[in-house]
Design a protein around this motif. Structure first.
Motif, PDB file in Angstrom:
ATOM      1  N   VAL A 260      41.666  41.355  30.143  1.00  0.00           N
ATOM      2  CA  VAL A 260      41.464  42.081  31.387  1.00  0.00           C
ATOM      3  C   VAL A 260      42.703  42.930  31.650  1.00  0.00           C
ATOM      4  CG1 VAL A 260      42.438  40.248  32.827  1.00  0.00           C
ATOM      5  CG2 VAL A 260      40.762  41.835  33.818  1.00  0.00           C
ATOM      6  N   ALA A 261      42.521  44.049  32.329  1.00  0.00           N
ATOM      7  CA  ALA A 261      43.646  44.913  32.708  1.00  0.00           C
ATOM      8  C   ALA A 261      44.056  44.550  34.143  1.00  0.00           C
ATOM      9  CB  ALA A 261      43.253  46.381  32.619  1.00  0.00           C
TER      10      ALA A 261
ATOM     11  N   SER B 148      32.251  40.851  41.054  1.00  0.00           N
ATOM     12  CA  SER B 148      33.613  40.449  40.706  1.00  0.00           C
ATOM     13  C   SER B 148      34.483  40.372  41.953  1.00  0.00           C
ATOM     14  CB  SER B 148      34.226  41.448  39.716  1.00  0.00           C
ATOM     15  OG  SER B 148      35.609  41.215  39.543  1.00  0.00           O
ATOM     16  N   ILE B 149      35.183  39.244  42.124  1.00  0.00           N
ATOM     17  CA  ILE B 149      36.282  39.170  43.095  1.00  0.00           C
ATOM     18  C   ILE B 149      37.475  39.722  42.328  1.00  0.00           C
ATOM     19  CG2 ILE B 149      37.479  37.715  44.762  1.00  0.00           C
ATOM     20  CD1 ILE B 149      34.375  37.688  44.962  1.00  0.00           C
ATOM     21  N   ASP B 150      37.728  40.998  42.493  1.00  0.00           N
ATOM     22  CA  ASP B 150      38.489  41.723  41.483  1.00  0.00           C
ATOM     23  C   ASP B 150      39.927  41.244  41.322  1.00  0.00           C
ATOM     24  OD1 ASP B 150      37.467  43.622  39.676  1.00  0.00           O
ATOM     25  OD2 ASP B 150      38.963  45.054  40.389  1.00  0.00           O
ATOM     26  N   ASN B 151      40.628  41.010  42.439  1.00  0.00           N
ATOM     27  CA  ASN B 151      42.011  40.557  42.305  1.00  0.00           C
ATOM     28  C   ASN B 151      42.080  39.148  41.715  1.00  0.00           C
ATOM     29  OD1 ASN B 151      40.748  39.880  44.787  1.00  0.00           O
ATOM     30  ND2 ASN B 151      42.707  39.102  45.553  1.00  0.00           N
ATOM     31  N   LYS B 152      41.065  38.329  41.969  1.00  0.00           N
ATOM     32  CA  LYS B 152      41.001  36.981  41.406  1.00  0.00           C
ATOM     33  C   LYS B 152      40.733  37.051  39.907  1.00  0.00           C
ATOM     34  CE  LYS B 152      38.715  32.513  42.229  1.00  0.00           C
ATOM     35  NZ  LYS B 152      37.681  31.826  43.056  1.00  0.00           N
TER      36      LYS B 152
ATOM     37  N   ARG C 119      41.501  39.513  37.942  1.00  0.00           N
ATOM     38  CA  ARG C 119      42.688  40.063  37.287  1.00  0.00           C
ATOM     39  C   ARG C 119      43.885  39.112  37.372  1.00  0.00           C
ATOM     40  NH1 ARG C 119      43.134  46.266  39.466  1.00  0.00           N
ATOM     41  NH2 ARG C 119      40.926  46.797  39.479  1.00  0.00           N
ATOM     42  N   ASN C 120      43.721  38.020  38.126  1.00  0.00           N
ATOM     43  CA  ASN C 120      44.799  37.049  38.320  1.00  0.00           C
ATOM     44  C   ASN C 120      46.012  37.680  38.990  1.00  0.00           C
ATOM     45  OD1 ASN C 120      45.840  34.449  38.205  1.00  0.00           O
ATOM     46  ND2 ASN C 120      46.825  34.775  36.213  1.00  0.00           N
ATOM     47  N   ILE C 121      45.752  38.481  40.015  1.00  0.00           N
ATOM     48  CA  ILE C 121      46.848  39.126  40.764  1.00  0.00           C
ATOM     49  C   ILE C 121      46.692  38.843  42.260  1.00  0.00           C
ATOM     50  CG2 ILE C 121      47.316  40.955  39.085  1.00  0.00           C
ATOM     51  CD1 ILE C 121      45.577  42.813  40.816  1.00  0.00           C
ATOM     52  N   GLU C 122      46.196  37.650  42.602  1.00  0.00           N
ATOM     53  CA  GLU C 122      46.030  37.296  44.002  1.00  0.00           C
ATOM     54  C   GLU C 122      47.382  37.240  44.698  1.00  0.00           C
ATOM     55  OE1 GLU C 122      42.415  34.432  44.666  1.00  0.00           O
ATOM     56  OE2 GLU C 122      43.507  33.770  42.885  1.00  0.00           O
ATOM     57  N   SER C 123      47.444  37.785  45.911  1.00  0.00           N
ATOM     58  CA  SER C 123      48.685  37.836  46.673  1.00  0.00           C
ATOM     59  C   SER C 123      48.361  37.807  48.165  1.00  0.00           C
ATOM     60  CB  SER C 123      49.461  39.123  46.340  1.00  0.00           C
ATOM     61  OG  SER C 123      50.520  39.325  47.247  1.00  0.00           O
ATOM     62  N   PRO C 124      49.163  37.072  48.959  1.00  0.00           N
ATOM     63  CA  PRO C 124      48.916  37.044  50.405  1.00  0.00           C
ATOM     64  C   PRO C 124      49.183  38.388  51.084  1.00  0.00           C
ATOM     65  CG  PRO C 124      50.978  35.903  49.859  1.00  0.00           C
ATOM     66  CD  PRO C 124      50.285  36.190  48.566  1.00  0.00           C
ATOM     67  N   GLU C 125      49.911  39.268  50.383  1.00  0.00           N
ATOM     68  CA  GLU C 125      50.224  40.579  50.968  1.00  0.00           C
ATOM     69  C   GLU C 125      49.143  41.620  50.702  1.00  0.00           C
ATOM     70  OE1 GLU C 125      52.672  39.023  48.997  1.00  0.00           O
ATOM     71  OE2 GLU C 125      53.565  38.166  50.818  1.00  0.00           O
ATOM     72  N   ILE C 126      48.243  41.330  49.769  1.00  0.00           N
ATOM     73  CA  ILE C 126      47.228  42.312  49.384  1.00  0.00           C
ATOM     74  C   ILE C 126      45.845  41.737  49.648  1.00  0.00           C
ATOM     75  CG2 ILE C 126      46.285  43.683  47.490  1.00  0.00           C
ATOM     76  CD1 ILE C 126      49.025  43.520  46.152  1.00  0.00           C
ATOM     77  N   GLY C 127      45.014  42.496  50.320  1.00  0.00           N
ATOM     78  CA  GLY C 127      43.670  42.050  50.619  1.00  0.00           C
ATOM     79  C   GLY C 127      42.798  42.016  49.381  1.00  0.00           C
ATOM     80  N   PRO C 128      41.861  41.081  49.325  1.00  0.00           N
ATOM     81  CA  PRO C 128      40.965  41.014  48.170  1.00  0.00           C
ATOM     82  C   PRO C 128      39.956  42.155  48.171  1.00  0.00           C
ATOM     83  CG  PRO C 128      40.293  39.436  49.827  1.00  0.00           C
ATOM     84  CD  PRO C 128      41.575  40.034  50.318  1.00  0.00           C
ATOM     85  N   SER C 129      39.342  42.359  47.025  1.00  0.00           N
ATOM     86  CA  SER C 129      38.272  43.350  46.916  1.00  0.00           C
ATOM     87  C   SER C 129      37.151  42.766  46.069  1.00  0.00           C
ATOM     88  CB  SER C 129      38.777  44.651  46.291  1.00  0.00           C
ATOM     89  OG  SER C 129      39.263  44.426  44.982  1.00  0.00           O
ATOM     90  N   VAL C 130      35.940  43.197  46.364  1.00  0.00           N
ATOM     91  CA  VAL C 130      34.762  42.752  45.629  1.00  0.00           C
ATOM     92  C   VAL C 130      34.108  43.977  45.007  1.00  0.00           C
ATOM     93  CG1 VAL C 130      32.481  41.683  45.800  1.00  0.00           C
ATOM     94  CG2 VAL C 130      34.393  40.766  47.135  1.00  0.00           C
ATOM     95  N   VAL C 131      33.777  43.876  43.727  1.00  0.00           N
ATOM     96  CA  VAL C 131      33.108  44.964  43.023  1.00  0.00           C
ATOM     97  C   VAL C 131      31.724  44.489  42.600  1.00  0.00           C
ATOM     98  CG1 VAL C 131      33.148  46.480  41.014  1.00  0.00           C
ATOM     99  CG2 VAL C 131      35.264  45.935  42.207  1.00  0.00           C
ATOM    100  N   VAL C 132      30.731  45.313  42.863  1.00  0.00           N
ATOM    101  CA  VAL C 132      29.348  44.998  42.525  1.00  0.00           C
ATOM    102  C   VAL C 132      28.803  46.096  41.624  1.00  0.00           C
ATOM    103  CG1 VAL C 132      27.031  44.569  43.423  1.00  0.00           C
ATOM    104  CG2 VAL C 132      29.036  43.832  44.741  1.00  0.00           C
ATOM    105  N   HIS C 133      28.168  45.710  40.511  1.00  0.00           N
ATOM    106  CA  HIS C 133      27.463  46.659  39.656  1.00  0.00           C
ATOM    107  C   HIS C 133      25.971  46.368  39.740  1.00  0.00           C
ATOM    108  CE1 HIS C 133      31.030  47.694  36.770  1.00  0.00           C
ATOM    109  NE2 HIS C 133      31.225  48.095  38.004  1.00  0.00           N
ATOM    110  N   THR C 134      25.182  47.408  39.830  1.00  0.00           N
ATOM    111  CA  THR C 134      23.732  47.225  39.882  1.00  0.00           C
ATOM    112  C   THR C 134      23.167  47.096  38.476  1.00  0.00           C
ATOM    113  OG1 THR C 134      23.143  49.577  39.754  1.00  0.00           O
ATOM    114  CG2 THR C 134      23.644  48.677  41.946  1.00  0.00           C
ATOM    115  N   THR C 135      21.891  46.733  38.413  1.00  0.00           N
ATOM    116  CA  THR C 135      21.182  46.716  37.134  1.00  0.00           C
ATOM    117  C   THR C 135      20.918  48.156  36.692  1.00  0.00           C
ATOM    118  OG1 THR C 135      18.987  46.715  38.146  1.00  0.00           O
ATOM    119  CG2 THR C 135      20.026  44.569  37.785  1.00  0.00           C
ATOM    120  N   VAL C 136      20.645  48.318  35.402  1.00  0.00           N
ATOM    121  CA  VAL C 136      20.319  49.637  34.880  1.00  0.00           C
ATOM    122  C   VAL C 136      19.020  50.161  35.494  1.00  0.00           C
ATOM    123  CG1 VAL C 136      19.647  50.887  32.786  1.00  0.00           C
ATOM    124  CG2 VAL C 136      21.559  49.280  32.716  1.00  0.00           C
TER     125      VAL C 136
END
Length: 334
Positions: free
Chosen positions: A83-84, A202-206, A208-225
């Motif tokens: 993962v990047a 995806s709970i994206d920061n989780k 990527r293993n970059i969880e931090s109390p200073e940065i809010g989490p983000s969620v990414v959703v991909h739809t089906t084709v």
């Protein structure tokens, strides 16, 4: 003349967007090196001879082994997933910095024509520029939409091959939260089956293993084709509400985000590449006009790197020719 107009190589790409949807959008990288939005997919090395690229990216911290739990992911025996941590933009930035290229962003190319033995590239805004070599790496349908001499330069056989390329379409939804917001799910990402709308969350920061109390989490959703194709030309606001309604049913505990962004992904992944292709197609030899990208291989990191190496092999003799010409110039012209 060579001293007055240094040789230039133009790489014109168009799909890979690394975008951070906070208050300020950042990093629109129009070089199609890999196809991932928000780093929400993982890298899966397949070809052994490409392992050096992974090793280099890992050694610089651009890629890291995926350690977060991903539910529903098919794991190949003996494979290693990566993962990047800083998103796809970090991979693109790394290669741009290595290249030393002068990069221009947000330039929409409209015409490519021959002018005095060079390529004149016109854009929607700004004056045209001239190049000795032009490399096209945008989605194949966008190559066919270009105007100018390129329309007649592409021969009928090449046109038929390019027209045979097809892509899947999706929507990506980003949900952004204030720092300190908790998202109570046991996974970092999940592949969804049996839902007509959502394929991946995806709970994206989780992830990527970059969880931090200073940065809010983000969620990414991909739809089906299927959903993406059926709603490709729908109002994005309406599509957003449909995706949110499905997401609420899948993850009812999800808190209300502080902001949401819905992104149409018209050219998601290649479903049919150019047949019997070495990773690139030469449209014109002198001056060189060549196209490549995953539309000429397949839509994963390995496919893109294979095309990149094939492009480099085709372009290298032309660069050597330029160097030879420059070496013959009198010193007072260099």
């Amino acid at each position: 003349e060579a001293a007055r107009a240094p040789h230039r190589v133009g790489l014109l790409g168009g799909l890979c967007r690394a975008r951070s949807w906070t208050d300020e959008p950042v990093g629109h990288f129009h070089l199609r090196i890999i196809r991932i939005i928000h780093g929400s997919r993982v890298f899966i090395p397949v070809c052994f001879f490409l392992s050096s690229f992974y090793e280099e990216l890992v050694s610089h911290g651009i890629l890291k082994p995926l350690t977060a739990p991903v539910e529903g992911m098919v794991v190949r025996e003996g494979s290693q997933n990566y993962v990047a941590p800083q998103g796809i933009s970090s991979v693109v930035k790394y290669y741009l910095e290595q290249s030393g290229a002068d990069v221009s962003y947000e330039q929409q190319v409209t015409h490519i024509s021959l002018r005095d033995g060079r390529w004149e590239v016109s854009r929607k805004a700004g004056p045209p520029e001239q190049f000795d070599v032009v490399i096209l790496t945008m989605p194949v349908p966008q190559i066919l939409q270009l105007q100018g001499d390129i329309v007649n330069i592409i021969n009928e056989s090449q046109k038929q091959q390019l027209e045979s390329v097809s892509y899947s379409s999706r929507y990506a939804l980003g949900l952004f939260y204030e720092a300190g917001t908790g998202i109570a799910v046991p996974w970092a990402a999940q592949y969804i089956t049996g839902n007509p709308c959502i394929r991946f969350i995806s709970i994206d920061n989780k992830k990527r293993n970059i969880e931090s109390p200073e940065i809010g989490p983000s969620v990414v959703v991909h739809t089906t084709v299927t959903f993406g194709s059926e709603h490709l030309d729908s109002d994005p606001a309406e599509v957003q509400q449909i995706i949110l309604s499905h997401l609420q049913r899948i993850v009812p505990s999800l808190p209300k985000p502080s902001s949401i962004k819905c992104q149409r992904w018209r050219y998601s992944q290649v479903t049919r590449a150019v047949p019997n292709c070495p990773g690139q197609m030469i449209l014109h030899t002198q001056p060189l006009l060549i196209c490549g990208g995953d539309g000429f291989t397949r839509s994963n990191f390995d496919g893109c790197m294979e095309s990149a190496m094939s492009l480099a092999q085709a372009v290298e003799p032309h660069l050597q020719q330029f160097q030879s010409q420059a070496a013959k110039l009198p010193l007072d012209l260099l």
